[in-house]
Scaffold this motif. Structure first.
Motif, PDB file in Angstrom:
ATOM      1  N   GLN A 316       0.808  -1.217   0.000  1.00  0.00           N
ATOM      2  CA  GLN A 316       0.000   0.000   0.000  1.00  0.00           C
ATOM      3  C   GLN A 316       0.845   1.273   0.000  1.00  0.00           C
ATOM      4  N   ARG A 317       0.381   2.280  -0.722  1.00  0.00           N
ATOM      5  CA  ARG A 317       0.997   3.607  -0.703  1.00  0.00           C
ATOM      6  C   ARG A 317       0.293   4.518   0.296  1.00  0.00           C
ATOM      7  N   ARG A 321      -5.082   2.920   4.153  1.00  0.00           N
ATOM      8  CA  ARG A 321      -5.418   1.642   3.512  1.00  0.00           C
ATOM      9  C   ARG A 321      -4.526   0.529   4.058  1.00  0.00           C
ATOM     10  N   LEU A 322      -3.266   0.852   4.316  1.00  0.00           N
ATOM     11  CA  LEU A 322      -2.353  -0.128   4.896  1.00  0.00           C
ATOM     12  C   LEU A 322      -2.890  -0.625   6.237  1.00  0.00           C
ATOM     13  N   ILE A 323      -3.302   0.298   7.096  1.00  0.00           N
ATOM     14  CA  ILE A 323      -3.821  -0.101   8.415  1.00  0.00           C
ATOM     15  C   ILE A 323      -5.090  -0.932   8.254  1.00  0.00           C
ATOM     16  N   ARG A 378      -2.796  17.199   5.113  1.00  0.00           N
ATOM     17  CA  ARG A 378      -3.764  16.113   5.005  1.00  0.00           C
ATOM     18  C   ARG A 378      -3.299  14.947   4.135  1.00  0.00           C
ATOM     19  N   SER A 379      -2.063  14.930   3.676  1.00  0.00           N
ATOM     20  CA  SER A 379      -1.589  13.838   2.831  1.00  0.00           C
ATOM     21  C   SER A 379      -1.470  12.541   3.624  1.00  0.00           C
ATOM     22  N   GLN A 380      -1.895  11.441   3.000  1.00  0.00           N
ATOM     23  CA  GLN A 380      -1.813  10.120   3.616  1.00  0.00           C
ATOM     24  C   GLN A 380      -0.829   9.212   2.885  1.00  0.00           C
ATOM     25  N   ILE A 381      -0.160   9.742   1.886  1.00  0.00           N
ATOM     26  CA  ILE A 381       0.748   8.951   1.064  1.00  0.00           C
ATOM     27  C   ILE A 381       2.066   8.751   1.804  1.00  0.00           C
ATOM     28  N   ILE A 382       2.489   7.519   1.932  1.00  0.00           N
ATOM     29  CA  ILE A 382       3.678   7.175   2.716  1.00  0.00           C
ATOM     30  C   ILE A 382       4.926   7.872   2.187  1.00  0.00           C
ATOM     31  N   THR A 383       5.068   7.937   0.864  1.00  0.00           N
ATOM     32  CA  THR A 383       6.283   8.523   0.277  1.00  0.00           C
ATOM     33  C   THR A 383       6.344  10.050   0.390  1.00  0.00           C
ATOM     34  N   LEU A 449       8.869  -1.883   7.291  1.00  0.00           N
ATOM     35  CA  LEU A 449       9.091  -1.181   6.029  1.00  0.00           C
ATOM     36  C   LEU A 449       8.414   0.190   6.037  1.00  0.00           C
ATOM     37  N   THR A 450       7.227   0.249   6.596  1.00  0.00           N
ATOM     38  CA  THR A 450       6.517   1.531   6.668  1.00  0.00           C
ATOM     39  C   THR A 450       7.253   2.499   7.580  1.00  0.00           C
TER      40      THR A 450
END
Length: 513
Positions: A316-317, A321-323, A378-383, A449-450
């Motif tokens: 997941q990015r 969604r990952l959680i 508000r960004s939720q993107i891991i990168t 990894l996260t």
């Protein structure tokens, strides 16, 4: 009326209901008072919870106590019947403990209380309305875990969709929040419709009567094998969607991606437990033979959920969604433990429900705090992150603790429950236990990894001035960390409430087997 005979469960439903009405009654010019009022109501609810625990006799944790029963719709056999054994009392406690933390976090939560071009007064009104919905949901959470009448259970099961729908669609984030809210609603309504058909069939087979829907009365109804299997499937499908289990889990990632973090805390930390709670407290006692009949397939689905959820989480990015996918994996463990039909597996699953609520609640809350520190808030993107450990070390430490709880690190409460489930599964189905154990390895991968991507490596130059956790935010996360450590080192505090109900669940199946 003495202290022990007070209607504690009704009190626990009335307090948040009155609190929600009080919030909605606040005029617009006073809406800024809503967070303090909501916190006060949540604090009063905690005091009432303490009273319920004092009145509850832990030595009889397998017996339903704090019982209330009144005629509701006698024409169809429906009653306002409440009661709590050790399992339901702990899940009620989990719900009530998480609520004030969600309220405190919502003071500056993304998507809540703010919209483009909105005035401060309207922002306060939005937050007031959101917090009122949280309190309404609190009422339903207490009722669903305390209901001892199947019709009452079904009505609450459906009614609680209303506040959650608005908490996602009206107060969520992203252009697709309404899509996510509708998808959540449709999946839940389909499950509820299937369950309604099963409830009607069960009622008809019971022969009716003024208290026909009481769980104890329905458990005594003799069903022919074919009918029992079909009615069991009606209940199980609804609970599998709610849980969520593979392959009816697809609503969850979309929902958590677009819901406010606090909504996800209550949705995944508490409401999804209704699915596994229903399997344990309705499917097993009402349909023991059908539960045994379906167990081999359910165990396979549980193992698939464990592995599938873990694998999808790794790729997941979006952090929310990952959680969500980690929860699909964790619910696989809970279902696996229930369908071992052993006291150890059932107690482990019930304990897992509580621990998952604490662990995932912490993950969602700290994720929400992290998003507020992104470039656009508000960004939720891991990168979009990187090197946050040197920018916000306390936030990084809390995220690591939450992640370690997700991978069941020894010393944290999730470790005990996961070990209990795996040991019980190994005694019943070695291959299922071995395959399920791979979920532990997958959890280590998606957590570490996260953490590496978000908190280590080069600092993102656009984030170097972001603040660490504030005092308010520390108050939000501290109780959950303390509880996970306490239950990790002294699990008997919770297990004493679960051992007797678990033993009784196992004996039901053994008696039918």
């Amino acid at each position: 009326m003495n202290f022990e005979t007070l209607p504690w469960l009704t009190i626990l439903t009335v307090i948040p209901t009155l609190g929600a009405l009080a919030l909605w009654a606040l005029p617009k010019r006073s809406a800024s008072l809503a967070p303090k009022l909501a916190l006060g109501v949540a604090g009063l609810e905690l005091l009432a919870l303490v009273g319920a625990f004092i009145a509850f006799d832990v030595a009889r944790a397998g017996t339903f106590q704090l019982v209330e029963q009144h005629a509701w719709i006698p024409q169809i056999g429906a009653s306002y019947a409440l009661g709590a054994n050790g399992v339901s009392l702990l899940l009620i406690a989990l719900s009530i403990i998480l609520v004030p933390l969600v309220i405190l976090a919502a003071f500056k939560e993304q998507g809540v209380g703010e919209a483009e071009g909105e005035t401060a007064e309207l922002a306060h009104v939005r937050l007031r309305n959101y917090l009122a919905l949280v309190l309404v949901l609190t009422t339903f959470m207490v009722l669903i875990f305390a209901a001892r009448d199947v019709f009452l259970f079904y009505v609450v099961f459906e009614a609680m969709l209303i506040p959650v729908y608005f908490m996602i669609g009206s107060f969520g984030n992203g252009a697709r929040r309404r899509y996510a809210a509708i998808k959540f609603l449709l999946f839940s309504l389909v499950g509820g419709l299937v369950m309604l058909v099963a409830v009607i069939v069960l009622y008809v087979k019971s022969g009716g009567g003024e208290t026909a829907f009481l769980v104890d009365n329905l458990a005594a109804v003799a069903l022919d094998p074919t009918t029992e299997k079909w009615v069991f499937l009606g209940f199980f499908i609804a609970f599998a969607i709610k849980a969520p289990m593979f392959p009816v889990h697809t609503w969850l990632p979309d929902t958590t991606q677009h819901a406010p973090a606090g909504t996800s805390v209550l949705l995944v930390g508490v409401l999804d437990k209704i699915g596994t709670f229903g399997m344990l407290t309705l499917c097993l006692p009402l349909f023991p033979n059908a539960s045994q009949w379906a167990a081999p397939v359910i165990v396979v689905l549980a193992v698939v959920s464990i592995i599938y959820g873990g694998l999808l989480a790794i790729g997941q990015r979006d952090l929310m969604r990952l959680i969500a996918y980690t929860s699909v994996s964790h619910f696989g463990f809970i279902v696996l433990g229930i369908f071992t039909f052993t006291a150890e597996g059932t107690a482990g699953s019930a304990f897992y429900m509580v621990n998952h609520g604490l662990s995932t609640g912490l993950l969602f809350l700290v994720a929400g705090f992290l998003f507020l520190r992104s470039r656009d808030g508000r960004s939720q993107i891991i990168t979009d992150f990187g090197g946050m450990q040197r920018i916000t070390p306390v936030l990084a430490g809390v995220f690591l603790v939450a992640g370690l709880s997700a991978l069941s690190m020894p010393g944290l409460s999730t470790f005990i429950s996961e070990i209990m489930v795996l040991v019980a599964a190994f005694g019943v189905n070695k291959w299922a236990a071995v395959l399920a154990a791979t979920g532990v390895v997958l959890a280590a991968l998606y957590v570490l990894l996260t953490y590496q991507k978000v908190f280590t490596g080069e600092k993102n130059p656009e984030l170097v001035d972001k603040p660490d956790l504030s005092g308010r935010e520390k108050w939000v996360v501290a109780p959950l960390i303390a509880l996970m450590l306490l239950l990790g080192f002294v699990p008997g505090i919770a297990l004493q409430y679960l051992d007797e109900p678990a033993a009784q669940s196992g004996s039901i199946i053994e008696g039918e087997g």
